[in-house]
Enzyme design. Structure first.
Site, mmCIF file in Angstrom:
data_model
loop_
_atom_site.group_PDB
_atom_site.id
_atom_site.type_symbol
_atom_site.label_atom_id
_atom_site.label_comp_id
_atom_site.label_asym_id
_atom_site.label_seq_id
_atom_site.Cartn_x
_atom_site.Cartn_y
_atom_site.Cartn_z
ATOM 1 N N CYS A 56 -0.292 3.379 -7.726
ATOM 2 C CA CYS A 56 0.363 2.329 -7.507
ATOM 3 C C CYS A 56 0.533 1.171 -8.601
ATOM 4 O O CYS A 56 1.398 0.443 -8.424
ATOM 5 C CB CYS A 56 0.032 1.586 -5.978
ATOM 6 S SG CYS A 56 0.032 2.786 -4.863
ATOM 7 N N CYS A 76 -3.752 -3.060 -6.379
ATOM 8 C CA CYS A 76 -4.546 -1.829 -6.267
ATOM 9 C C CYS A 76 -3.893 -0.628 -6.136
ATOM 10 O O CYS A 76 -2.668 -0.404 -5.907
ATOM 11 C CB CYS A 76 -5.013 -2.100 -4.672
ATOM 12 S SG CYS A 76 -3.929 -1.970 -3.480
ATOM 13 N N HIS A 94 7.676 -0.731 -1.292
ATOM 14 C CA HIS A 94 6.598 -0.130 -2.304
ATOM 15 C C HIS A 94 7.042 1.120 -2.793
ATOM 16 O O HIS A 94 6.523 2.185 -2.610
ATOM 17 C CB HIS A 94 5.367 -0.050 -1.843
ATOM 18 C CG HIS A 94 4.288 0.273 -2.626
ATOM 19 N ND1 HIS A 94 4.303 -0.191 -3.991
ATOM 20 C CD2 HIS A 94 3.189 0.745 -2.271
ATOM 21 C CE1 HIS A 94 3.232 0.599 -4.361
ATOM 22 N NE2 HIS A 94 2.347 1.016 -3.627
#
Lengths: 755, 432
Positions: free
Chosen positions: B94, B417, B387
Site C-alpha cells: 500500500c 502502513c 484505497h
C-alpha cells in the site's frame, strides 16, 4: 549535390543536364533508380519517357544484363503519375491521343523486353506509375503506410492512358479493376497483394535486395508473377463473355445513375475496358488512347485539372502577403508553432475539430460548460477515430495515442500553455464576448484566439478583446473530419503572423485553406445565403420541395438546398439568415416558408421533423406533405409546376417551373453574390472563390466553381439572365457592378491557359 | 538536520488523481494502465507543462497485469511524453506510490533527474485470475504434446476442481493471515473497541463528504469520461457516504471474526479503482520553468516489523525517524495525514505514537506524541475515499500539500502502513 548554384529552366538544370534514371549493375541485374532532379516526387514527363526509351534500347542490346529492377530514389514516392502540367499544353484531342500512344508504346516495349523488369515499389505508385508497374514482369511493394497504389485519372476527368484500362483488369479481375478505375481510389500494400496487384510485400529495408533476387529468378524462369482473378466468383462473373457483359452493363448503369452524366470519363473508362474484351487488347489500347484524347479536351477535365492546381497552389500559399506590410520584418510572417490547442464548445463542430487535431499530434484541451457536454464531445471524437480504426486506416496504438491527447474540462485549467484557442460555442455575440474575455484572462499573451463562427463578423467578436490583433476566424465546415475546406477570416487588425499561423495550422490539419476578409457570412455562407433563400422563396411560391432538390442535384450539387437546410438545422439556418438579412436587406429577406416551418418547431434532422420525414435513427425519408400546410394557402397543392399567386408584391411565375428555371434562380443568386464578394475584397481571387465554393458547399467540381462557371457561360449571358430575373423579382437579382463592368469590357475572370 | 536532498531540494509542483471508485463500479472498464495514462495526461494538461520536460516516470502498483508488468513504462508511452522517459514500476504494497515518489525524489536529489512524475495506479476490477497449478501444468504439457491423441490424453487428467480459478487474495504470503484478520488482531491486542472504530469511520465519511461538497477534495480530482461510449462521467469519489450514520455502521456484522470481531466492511477501506500522480521537480528547475511549488520533501523514512506481529503498525516505527531526519517534532506539524486501511489500524497507530513501548521499539526515548485530532485526516481518509493500493500514497501527498497551503500551515506529516509489516512516513514543508 554539387556546390555550384543550379538554375532550373524548364526541367533542365543549368550547366549540366541531370538524368532522371540512373543504372547500377549488380551481378547481371541492372538496378534502375528513378530520381527526378529538382522535384520532390517522380513524375512521368516527355523527357523522362525519352530517357526510358533510350534506356530500354540500351539494356536490350547489352547481353550481360539478365534482368532489371525499377526502384525510386525518392523517400516516399515511387512514381506519382504523369506530369499534369504537360496535359495543359495539349491543344487537340489528337495531341492527347498521341501522348497516350507514346506512353503505351514505351510500356509495351518494357513488357516485351528480352529481360524481365521487377518493379520495386515503395511509396506512392499512382496513375502512370501504376501503369508502369503493371507493365513490369513482377511487382514487389513495401509493407508501409506510405505505399499506395491506384489509378486516380478519373478524378481529373481523364482515363488511364498508358494501358491501365487493359492491364489492370487482366491483373486483378474485371470487377476489382472497375472499382479502382471508376473511383480513382488507392489501395494500401496489404490490399494490393490480396487482390493480386502486387506479387509480394517486404520490409522497406530489404526491398532492393529482394527485388534483385527476384529479377534473377524471373530471368532464369524460376519464378513467375501469379495473377489474381477473384476466385470462383471471379470466374463465374468474369471468366466468360456473358459474365463480363453483365458486369460491364451493371457498371454503366450504376455509373450513369451516380454521376448523372456529369462525368463522361467514367463511361469512357468503362468503354475502354470493354473494348479490350470485345475485340482484343490491341483494339483496347487504341480505344483507350482515343478516349483519353477525347476526355482530355472535355470542359469537365479542364475544370477538374484547374481545381487540382488551385488546391496545390493553396497548399503552398502562406496566406499573407508581406508586400502589404512594408514596415514589418520578415520574421513577422513566420507562422508560430501550434502544439497545444484549446477548443471551447464540445458540440459537433468543436469535437470535430478535436478529432482531426489529435490525429495531427496536437494536444487538445476540450472545454464546455458541463461534463455531460464534454462527454458527448469525447464520444464524437471517439466515433471519428473508431471509424478509422475499423477501416484499418489507423492502428490500435494510434487510436489510444490520439485519445490520450484529448483532455476534457469544464473550467479554464490547462489553458496556460495553449498556442491557439478555437471557440465553437453557440452563435450568440454576448456569449462569444464572454468566452473571449474569460479566455484572454488565462491564456498567454502570444496565444491566438480563433472563432469558428459561421456568420458573426469577427471584428464584432474582437471588440471584446484586449488584443484584437490576435483574434481571427477559423471557419471549419461540418462534418469537420470530412469537409476539406477551412476559411481563415482576418479583420483589419489581425496581425499577419496570426493569419500565417492559422493558415499553416489549418494546412497541417489537412485542410485546403482560403484566407478571406471579415464580413457577414464571410465568403462561403455569404454566397450560400441568397441561394438557400431563393430556394425557400420558390417554396413560398408553391414549388414542391423535392422538385427543387432534384433540380439542384441534377445541376451537380451533392444535395439539394432544402435537404441541406434540414441537415444544417432550420434553427441554425434562420439565425444565420437573420444576420444576413440585416446585412443585405435588399436581397436577403428571409422567405416565409422557412420561418413558418421553424416556428412550428420543425428543425430538420436534429428534431427528426423538417421538410422531410425522418425515422427513429434519423434516416431521411420522403418529403413530409404536412409541411406545405405551414406556409401555403389552405387547399393549394404544391405540384411541381404550380405557382401560388398570393404574393401581391411578386408577379406569378410561369405556369411551368422547369428544372432549368429552378437552377438558374438559385445558382445565379449565388454567382452574383460571389462576384460581390470578389468586388468587396472578401476573397482575394476568383481562384479562392472557386475553391471555397467547391470544397465548402459542394459547388459542382466539374463546373470548376462559380467564377469558372461564369467564364464558361460568358459574363454577358450571366448579366443578361440576372437582368431578366431582376425584372421579375426586383432587387434580388440586381447584377453586381463588377459583372456589368466586365460584360461591357468583354472580360472574363480567368485569362490564363487554364481557363 | 537539513532538508533532504543535500541542497538539491525536491519540490512537489502539483498532484492530480482520478476519482476513486469502488471496484466493480464506474471505473471497472478502465485498466490500471489506462487509469494511469488518464491521470498523467491530465497532470500534464493542468500544469501546462510541456511533456518534453519530463525525464522520469515512476509508478506503483500492487497487483500488476501479467501481460504488462511494467505499468510505468506503458503509462509513459503516450504521445505527449518523450519516448526517452525513464519509466519503471515499484511495488511496496500500500506504500507503492510513496515508494514511487521517494524513488523519483531520490533521483532528483542525486541530480540524475530534474523533472519526474510519480504515482500509482490500481484497478481491482481488473485483477488477473489464475488457473490452478495443476491445470496450468496440464496446459503446458499439452502445448508440448506431439499429436492430438497425446494431447487429449493429457487433458484426460484434468479433474473438475482443477478448473476452479484462483483470484489473488489480500493475504500475507508468509503468515497466511488476511489483512482483515490482521486488523482484527490489532484491534484486540490494542483494545480498540468496535465503537471507536465505527466513530472513526463515520468521521472519515463526514469529513470526506464535506471536503467534496466544498470542493477542496474535488480540486485535485480530474473528471473521467468513461470509455468506450463516454455516456457518463465520474467527477468525485463514489465510496463516500455523506448520509451514513453511526447507527448504520454499528449495525454491520464483523467480517473476519464473526463471533468476537469488530472489523466490519464499514470501518475498513473498500477495494477501489483509481490512479494518482504528482509532479516533482528540482526546486531550482521549477523556478527556472516559472512554476510555483506546493512544497518540498523535508524527510522520509521506511520501517518494518514481523508481519506475524502487528501487520499494520510499522508507521509507528517510521514516523519518529522521519521527524528526526527533518529535525522536527510532532508539535511542529500543522497537519497529519494517515492512511486508513482500517479504523482499527489508524487507532492502533495513534495509540502507538503515544506509547513508550513503541518509542523504544523505534529506538527513541520519548514517544512521538498525541496527534491533535483537529489536524488529522481533515478531509477524511481511505475508509471513505477508497484505497486503490498502488495510488493512495500519491493521493495523500497531494491532499496534504494542498490543504497545508489552504491553511497557511508549514509542516505536514504523512504515514502509510503496508502489507508485509511495512510502514512509511514523510515530512513535507510548504514553500513560499
Amino acid at each position: 549535390m554539387s556546390s555550384t548554384t543550379e538554375v532550373t529552366i524548364g526541367g533542365l538544370v543549368g550547366t549540366r543536364w541531370k538524368p532522371a534514371l540512373s543504372v547500377e549493375m549488380t551481378d547481371g541485374i541492372a538496378v534502375i533508380t528513378f530520381d527526378l532532379p529538382n522535384e520532390s516526387v517522380n513524375k512521368l514527363s516527355r523527357a523522362v519517357k525519352d530517357e526510358f526509351v533510350a534506356l530500354v534500347a540500351r539494356l536490350e542490346r547489352d547481353t550481360t544484363v539478365q534482368g532489371a529492377v525499377l526502384i525510386s530514389g525518392k523517400p516516399d514516392v515511387w512514381i506519382a503519375g504523369a506530369d499534369i502540367e504537360e496535359f495543359l499544353q495539349l491543344k487537340t484531342a489528337a495531341d492527347a491521343e498521341r501522348l497516350s500512344r507514346d506512353g503505351q508504346m514505351l510500356l509495351d516495349s518494357i513488357e516485351r523486353m528480352r529481360i524481365p523488369i521487377v518493379a520495386a515499389i515503395h511509396g506512392a505508385c499512382l496513375g502512370g506509375g501504376l501503369e508502369t508497374a503493371l507493365a513490369c514482369r513482377y511487382r514487389i511493394a513495401t509493407d508501409h503506410p506510405k505505399t499506395i497504389l491506384g489509378l486516380p485519372e478519373v478524378q481529373l476527368g481523364l482515363i488511364p492512358g498508358a494501358g491501365g484500362t487493359q492491364r489492370l483488369p487482366r491483373r486483378v479481375g474485371l470487377t476489382q479493376a472497375l472499382d479502382l478505375i471508376l473511383t480513382g481510389k488507392h489501395v494500401r500494400a496489404q490490399k494490393a497483394v490480396k487482390i493480386g496487384l502486387v506479387d509480394e510485400l517486404v520490409h522497406p529495408s530489404i526491398l532492393r535486395s529482394v527485388a534483385i533476387a527476384r529479377a534473377r529468378e524471373v530471368a532464369e524462369g524460376r519464378r513467375k508473377s501469379e495473377r489474381g482473378g477473384g476466385g470462383l466468383k471471379g470466374f463465374v462473373l468474369e471468366g466468360n463473355p456473358a459474365g463480363r457483359a453483365l458486369v460491364l452493363r451493371k457498371a454503366r448503369e450504376q455509373t450513369l445513375a451516380k454521376s448523372r452524366g456529369h462525368y463522361p470519363a467514367l463511361i469512357a473508362a468503362i468503354e475502354a475496358v470493354a473494348a479490350g474484351y470485345d475485340r482484343g487488347t490491341a483494339h483496347g489500347f487504341r480505344e483507350e488512347s482515343r478516349l483519353f484524347g477525347e476526355m482530355a479536351m472535355t470542359d469537365v477535365s479542364r475544370q477538374l485539372i484547374f481545381l487540382f492546381f488551385a488546391t496545390n497552389e493553396l497548399k503552398k500559399d502562406p496566406g499573407v502577403e508581406p508586400a502589404h506590410y512594408p514596415n514589418l520584418p520578415v520574421s513577422a510572417f513566420e507562422p508560430l508553432p501550434v502544439e497545444k490547442l484549446a477548443i471551447i464548445g464540445a458540440g459537433f463542430m468543436g469535437a470535430g475539430i478535436a478529432s482531426i487535431a489529435v490525429q495531427h499530434g496536437s494536444l487538445v484541451r476540450l472545454k464546455d460548460a458541463d461534463h455531460a457536454r464534454v462527454a458527448k464531445g469525447y464520444a464524437a471524437v471517439r466515433d471519428v477515430l473508431k471509424e478509422r480504426l475499423t477501416r484499418k486506416q489507423i492502428t490500435r496504438v494510434q487510436y489510444s495515442d490520439y485519445m490520450a491527447l484529448l483532455g476534457g474540462t469544464v473550467d479554464y485549467t490547462g489553458f496556460g500553455n495553449v498556442d491557439l484557442v478555437i471557440e465553437a460555442v453557440f452563435e450568440d455575440l454576448a456569449i462569444k464576448h464572454q468566452v473571449l474575455r474569460e479566455t484572454e484572462a488565462v491564456i498567454s499573451p502570444t496565444a491566438i484566439f480563433a472563432s469558428n463562427t459561421s456568420t458573426i463578423p469577427i471584428a464584432q467578436i474582437a471588440q471584446a478583446s484586449s488584443r484584437p490583433e490576435r483574434v481571427l476566424g477559423m471557419h471549419f465546415f461540418s462534418p469537420v473530419h470530412k469537409m476539406p475546406l477551412l476559411e481563415v477570416i482576418t479583420t483589419a487588425e489581425t496581425h499577419p503572423q496570426v493569419t500565417a499561423t492559422a493558415v499553416t495550422y489549418g494546412k497541417k490539419l489537412g485542410k485546403t485553406v482560403i484566407v478571406v476578409n471579415d464580413g457577414p457570412g464571410f465568403y462561403v455562407n455569404r454566397i450560400l445565403s441568397p441561394y438557400l433563400n431563393e430556394a425557400a422563396i420558390l417554396l413560398d411560391q408553391g414549388v414542391a420541395v423535392d422538385l427543387i432538390d432534384k433540380a439542384i442535384v441534377d445541376f451537380g450539387f451533392p444535395v439539394g438546398p432544402i435537404t441541406l437546410v434540414d441537415e444544417v438545422g432550420l434553427d441554425v439556418a434562420t439565425k444565420a439568415g437573420k444576420i444576413m438579412a440585416d446585412a443585405f436587406p435588399e436581397r436577403m429577406q428571409p422567405a416565409k416558408s422557412i420561418q413558418a416551418v421553424v416556428a412550428a418547431g420543425r428543425y430538420g434532422r436534429k428534431s427528426k421533423k423538417g421538410f422531410y420525414t425522418y425515422d427513429k435513427e434519423g434516416k431521411k425519408g420522403d418529403v413530409d406533405p404536412s409541411v406545405y400546410g405551414l406556409f401555403l394557402a389552405p387547399g393549394s397543392i404544391p405540384v411541381a409546376p404550380s405557382i401560388v399567386t398570393e404574393h401581391a408584391s411578386e408577379p406569378a411565375g410561369p405556369p411551368e417551373m422547369s428544372s432549368v428555371q429552378i437552377q438558374q434562380r438559385t445558382v445565379l443568386a449565388m454567382l452574383n453574390e460571389a462576384v460581390r464578394c470578389l468586388a468587396d475584397g472578401i476573397i482575394r481571387s476568383p481562384r479562392d472563390g472557386d475553391v471555397g465554393a467547391v470544397f465548402g458547399i459542394g459547388f459542382p467540381p466539374f463546373r470548376g466553381g462559380p467564377f469558372r462557371y461564369m467564364d464558361t457561360l460568358g459574363i454577358q449571358i450571366v448579366v443578361q439572365r440576372l437582368e431578366d430575373l431582376n425584372a421579375r423579382f426586383p432587387g434580388r437579382f440586381e447584377p453586381a457592378d463588377m459583372l456589368l463592368e466586365m460584360a461591357r469590357r468583354r472580360q472574363s475572370f480567368y485569362s490564363d491557359e487554364r481557363s | 538536520m537539513a532538508t533532504y536532498g543535500d541542497g538539491r531540494r525536491v519540490a512537489i509542483v502539483a498532484g492530480v488523481r482520478t476519482p476513486f471508485a469502488k471496484a466493480g463500479t464506474a471505473l471497472k472498464s478502465i485498466s490500471a494502465i489506462d487509469l494511469g495514462k488518464l491521470c498523467v495526461a491530465e497532470l500534464l494538461q493542468r500544469t501546462n507543462l510541456d511533456g518534453k520536460e519530463v525525464q522520469g516516470l515512476v509508478f506503483g502498483t500492487v497487483i500488476p497485469s501479467v501481460l504488462a508488468p511494467n505499468i510505468a513504462r506503458e503509462v509513459s508511452l503516450m504521445p505527449q511524453l518523450p519516448k526517452g522517459v525513464q519509466a519503471y514500476t515499484v511495488s511496496r504494497a500500500c506504500a507503492s506510490a510513496n515508494q514511487a515518489i521517494t524513488d523519483a525524489a531520490d533521483q532528483i536529489a542525486l541530480g540524475h533527474l530534474d523533472v519526474a512524475i510519480a504515482g500509482g495506479s490500481e484497478s481491482l476490477s481488473n485483477i488477473p485470475i489464475l488457473h490452478s497449478p495443476r491445470f496450468a501444468e496440464t496446459l503446458l504439457l499439452a502445448s508440448k504434446a506431439k499429436s492430438l491423441p497425446a494431447r487429449l490424453r493429457i487433458f484426460g487428467r484434468v479433474r473438475p476442481k482443477d478448473l476452479v480459478p484462483i483470484a489473488p487474495a489480500i493475504a500475507e504470503p508468509s503468515t497466511g493471515e488476511t489483512m482483515g484478520q490482521s486488523a482484527e488482531k490489532m484491534a484486540k491486542l490494542n483494545s480498540i473497541s468496535r465503537e471507536e472504530q465505527d466513530h472513526f469511520a463515520l468521521r472519515s465519511h463526514r469529513l470526506a463528504a464535506a471536503g467534496t461538497a466544498d470542493g477542496r477534495l474535488t480540486a485535485e480530482i480530474m473528471p473521467v469520461y468513461i470509455p468506450p461510449k463516454f455516456e457518463s462521467v465520474l467527477t468525485s469519489d463514489n465510496g463516500i457516504r455523506e448520509d451514513t450514520s453511526y447507527e448504520q455502521l454499528a449495525a454491520l456484522k464483523p467480517v473476519f471474526d464473526r463471533k468476537y470481531g469488530s472489523v466490519t466492511a464499514g470501518n475498513s477501506s473498500p477495494l477501489t479503482d483509481g490512479s494518482a500522480a504528482v509532479l516533482l521537480m528540482n526546486e531550482e528547475k521549477a523556478k527556472a520553468l516559472g512554476y510555483p511549488t506546493l512544497g518540498i520533501i523535508r524527510s522520509y523514512a521506511y520501517a518494518a516489523l514481523d508481519p506475524g506481529e502487528q501487520l499494520l503498525q510499522a508507521p509507528v516505527l517510521a514516523a519518529p525517524v522521519a521527524l528526526r531526519r527533518a529535525g522536527l517534532a510532532l508539535k511542529d506539524m500543522d497537519l497529519v495525514e494517515m492512511h486508513e486501511a482500517f479504523a482499527a489500524q489508524v487507532l492502533s497507530n495513534l495509540q502507538g505514537f503515544e506509547s513508550q513501548y513503541w518509542a523504544q521499539r523505534a529506538g527513541f526515548s520519548q514517544p512521538v506524541g498525541e496527534v491533535d485530532r483537529a489536524k488529522l485526516n481533515v478531509m477524511g481518509g481511505s475508509i471513505a475515499i477508497g484505497h486503490p493500493f498502488g495510488a493512495t500514497g500519491a493521493r495523500i501527498m497531494t491532499t496534504l500539500l494542498n490543504e497545508l497551503r489552504r491553511r497557511g500551515g508549514q509542516f505536514g506529516l504523512m504515514t502509510v502502513c503496508a502489507a508485509g509489516g511495512m510502514g512509511f512516513a514523510m515530512v513535507v514543508e510548504r514553500t513560499q
